[in-house]
Write an enzyme that holds these catalytic residues in place. Structure first.
Site, PDB file in Angstrom:
ATOM      1  N   GLU A 190      30.897  -5.879  -2.678  1.00  0.00           N
ATOM      2  CA  GLU A 190      30.082  -5.154  -3.651  1.00  0.00           C
ATOM      3  C   GLU A 190      30.784  -4.989  -4.988  1.00  0.00           C
ATOM      4  O   GLU A 190      30.149  -5.086  -6.050  1.00  0.00           O
ATOM      5  CB  GLU A 190      29.673  -3.781  -3.090  1.00  0.00           C
ATOM      6  CG  GLU A 190      28.599  -3.847  -2.003  1.00  0.00           C
ATOM      7  CD  GLU A 190      29.135  -4.265  -0.645  1.00  0.00           C
ATOM      8  OE1 GLU A 190      30.371  -4.332  -0.484  1.00  0.00           O
ATOM      9  OE2 GLU A 190      28.325  -4.523   0.273  1.00  0.00           O
ATOM     10  N   HIS A 204      23.522   4.184   6.325  1.00  0.00           N
ATOM     11  CA  HIS A 204      22.274   3.516   5.936  1.00  0.00           C
ATOM     12  C   HIS A 204      21.209   4.511   5.478  1.00  0.00           C
ATOM     13  O   HIS A 204      20.050   4.132   5.333  1.00  0.00           O
ATOM     14  CB  HIS A 204      21.725   2.683   7.098  1.00  0.00           C
ATOM     15  CG  HIS A 204      22.573   1.503   7.452  1.00  0.00           C
ATOM     16  ND1 HIS A 204      23.826   1.630   8.009  1.00  0.00           N
ATOM     17  CD2 HIS A 204      22.358   0.167   7.315  1.00  0.00           C
ATOM     18  CE1 HIS A 204      24.343   0.425   8.221  1.00  0.00           C
ATOM     19  NE2 HIS A 204      23.470  -0.485   7.799  1.00  0.00           N
TER      20      HIS A 204
END
Lengths: 393, 325
Positions: free
Chosen positions: B61, B130
């Site tokens: 990322e 998540h």
């Protein structure tokens, strides 16, 4: 896959076991074309193809770079700069690589590439603004193609790969006319190679085969940490694991650095992908002016590296073959002195920043809440003014 | 011209239109190519615009955001997909130390037209990392624009406005609402990117919310109206900068404010909003500003997320407490 290890003695590498039991592979082999005593030597892979005038120009850039650095260090010692990151001893690594820039190349520096900045036409007084605290980073990175200094270690490696991805999409790689091609030359240090961002940059560069040259100035010290703490193998060998060709060069030999960097930039511009160069050099000064190297390294080591000075060997070489004479060197010294004076006097004359100007730099257009904050600040400051309108605080 | 579509489809259509409108727009992220992203937001975009413009990234990322910064310096307008909210942290340094302040640190010479799309929030029965709501970390960072759409209509237009912005935009997509349908007017954007919307008008109290909680707040307000209470609901849309004028105008009128978000309470966006209301509306307030939020713990296992997340009953309870003053 080309992995250029060395053209000198392959047995120069040795495995050392430190007192703590750590096994470290040490090697000082590298590409060298000009010895510390100023003698030309040949290398089977790389040769220096330029004339004496180019070497003299490199000498000039190295001398000017060193003078800027010396002057800035002195300014910091006198309290006129908040901080300075000395480049003393790394002039050949910087000027040799800077001299290899051609075509549409871009430079993405760390924060120590002062000699390259000068070569790219960055005003040294603009460099000083950052360290005096009168501005953030205040030069035109688009016009000079010398990007902003970054102060988070290794962060710029990713920016360089992304920029190179953009160049691929702009079609400025792999064209028949070399003048239509460009690559990104990105600088970082031995400490930065431990950063995740640098590893990620190598992954992205290899994956997309970007026109990026990773130029590592291994100056042996990351503040107080020796290179052994960053890597158990010679740094340039790291790149092999990412599938990126790599080479180690004598970072104090401006001829070798220029030759190796030209080779790497040519590859990148042609579309042959990234290269990793380790320039083996030495930080003769402190990490920054806040640092005290006497606490962690030996005088003998510093003395040994002083004998490998990057400038002295070029002076000796050019004088020896009559390419320059004492009058030319005196003129260069005078030019350096003039630069020193300009830097010294100019630094003190840099305009002071005004906080109220900084709100407007935060967003493309000033949000109402920020405008209100700025106005409240101005009103508060104005409340200190006396009847004559003079600031009272 | 309008169409009924899900938020996922609206985002896909908005991205498609952004790619068509400007050849400098690029998409980058993990699995966004052939797969179309794990939520299929970029479905078929690589097929139609090519792998040079819809880029499958290595799984890194910081690398995705850091290289996108370089692309933006070169004149591109990257739209980055972070696969899940909990995976943005490896990129946090690039976002806060570099992307957010490039204009500032370049003395205004450079801009950073980048969109960082993050599916965020809970209620999807997911495992750890998540279901996060990371907005306060970004709203605390000057230089970032932070927005969240709550409907397909806003999703379609706000993503295009974010791409057109010359400031970096953190674009928070309420993933629990991805598959809910709504009417999308394809002809013109309903509001500027930095404007809040009064979703329901009311006179007794104001619910201030955004993203996934807008629908929940509207349901709560409608339930309250059955008991004769008139509740105003404001969808903030832009979390930074905040549309303070719309917030203040409403609270000046109702005298009561309740902020609702999924994110944990302490140091959250609700605290900032409450502070601003008290600075601007002190004499109009009839009750303390209340917050209905996630609790101050890491996001819990999914079998108890229904108790952790604000819902209709917790919001109505807060309305009662406010009106009791």
């Amino acid at each position: 896959m080309v992995v250029v290890t060395t053209s000198t003695d392959p047995n120069a590498s040795e495995t050392v076991v430190t007192p703590g039991g750590t096994r470290i592979e040490r090697s000082e082999e590298f590409i060298q074309l000009l010895t510390p005593t100023g003698e030309r030597v040949e290398d089977e892979t790389f040769s220096f193809t330029h004339d004496d005038a180019t070497i003299a120009a490199n000498l000039r850039h190295m001398v000017l770079g060193r003078r800027l650095d010396t002057e800035a260090t002195a300014l910091q010692r006198k309290g006129q700069l908040g901080l300075w990151a000395p480049s003393l001893g790394q002039e050949a690594a910087q000027v040799g690589s800077g001299a290899a820039i051609a075509g549409l190349d871009e430079v993405i520096p760390s924060y120590r590439e002062h000699a390259v900045a000068l070569m790219r036409g960055v005003d040294p007084l603009d460099l000083l603004k950052t360290f005096r605290g009168t501005a953030m980073v205040d030069w035109d990175s688009v016009a000079t193609r010398f990007h902003l200094y970054s102060f988070v270690i290794g962060t710029q490696a990713l920016h360089a790969v992304g920029y190179a991805m953009g160049m691929q999409r702009d079609g400025v790689v792999g064209n028949p006319d070399p003048a239509d091609n460009g690559a990104v030359l990105v600088y970082f240090g031995d400490g930065a190679t431990s950063q995740g961002d640098v590893s990620e940059a190598l992954v992205f560069a290899a994956s997309y085969q970007t026109p990026t040259v990773f130029f590592v100035q291994n100056n042996q010290w990351a503040i107080s940490e020796p290179i052994e703490i960053q890597s158990r193998i010679p740094l340039y060998r790291r790149a092999t694991g990412f599938g990126i060709p790599s080479v180690r060069v004598d970072g104090n030999d401006v001829l070798a650095v220029q030759s190796v960097t030209e080779w790497a930039l040519d590859r990148a511009r042609r579309g042959d992908g990234p290269t990793f160069i380790e320039a083996f050099t030495y930080r003769m000064g402190a990490h920054t002016t806040s640092d005290d190297p006497t606490k962690y390294r030996r005088r003998e080591e510093e003395a040994a590296w002083r004998a490998k000075d990057p400038i002295e060997r070029v002076r000796t070489y050019l004088l020896g073959r009559g390419a320059v004479d004492q009058a030319w060197l005196d003129e260069l010294d005078a030019e350096a002195e003039a630069l020193g004076v300009r830097v010294r006097e100019g630094a003190l004359a840099l305009p002071e920043p005004r906080l109220e100007d900084y709100w407007a730099l935060t967003y493309a257009s000033l949000p109402p809440a920020l405008a209100a904050q700025r106005d409240a600040y101005l009103a508060y400051e104005a409340s200190f003014e006396d009847a004559d309108g003079e600031g009272g605080r | 011209m309008s169409e009924t579509m899900t938020m996922a489809k609206a985002l896909n259509a908005g991205l498609r239109r952004a790619l068509e409108a400007d050849p400098k727009v690029l998409l980058a992220g993990e699995d966004i190519g052939k797969l179309g992203g794990v939520f299929r937001i970029t479905e078929h975009l690589q097929r139609d615009f090519g792998a040079d413009r819809v880029i499958d990234s290595p799984l890194a990322e910081s690398g995705i955001v850091g290289t996108s910064l370089g692309l933006a310096l070169r004149g591109y307008r990257p739209v980055v997909e972070i696969q899940f909210d909990g995976f943005v942290w490896p990129a946090f340094d690039q976002i806060t130390s570099q992307v957010s302040r490039m204009r500032f640190r370049s003395m205004g010479r450079l801009s950073m037209p980048m969109v960082i799309r993050i599916p965020f929030g809970g209620a999807i029965g997911a495992i750890e990392h998540h279901s996060e709501s990371p907005e306060a970390y970004f709203t605390h960072t000057p230089g970032l624009v932070v927005v969240s759409p709550s409907t397909p209509l806003d999703a379609y237009w706000m993503i295009q406005q974010a791409v057109a912005s010359d400031d970096p935009v953190v674009f928070l997509e309420p993933k629990r609402r991805y598959h809910e349908k709504g009417e999308v007017d394809l002809t013109e954007p309903p509001l500027p990117l930095d404007a809040a919307r009064v979703v329901l008008q009311g006179s007794d109290a104001t619910l201030l919310t955004y993203g996934p909680m807008v629908k929940t707040c509207v349901e709560a307000a409608l339930a309250a109206s059955g008991e004769g209470r008139s509740i105003e609901v404001i969808d903030l849309r832009s979390l930074s900068p905040l549309d303070e004028a719309t917030i203040v105008a409403s609270v000046e009128r109702t005298g009561r404010a309740i902020v609702v978000h999924e994110a944990a309470r302490s140091g959250g966006l609700g605290a900032e909003i409450a502070a601003r209301i008290q600075e601007s509306c002190f004499y109009a307030l009839e009750a303390p500003v209340l917050r209905v939020t996630g609790y101050d713990m890491p996001y819990p296992p999914s079998r108890v997320e229904a108790q952790y997340l604000p819902d209709l009953d917790r919001i109505l309870d807060a309305v009662d407490r406010s009106l009791a003053h």
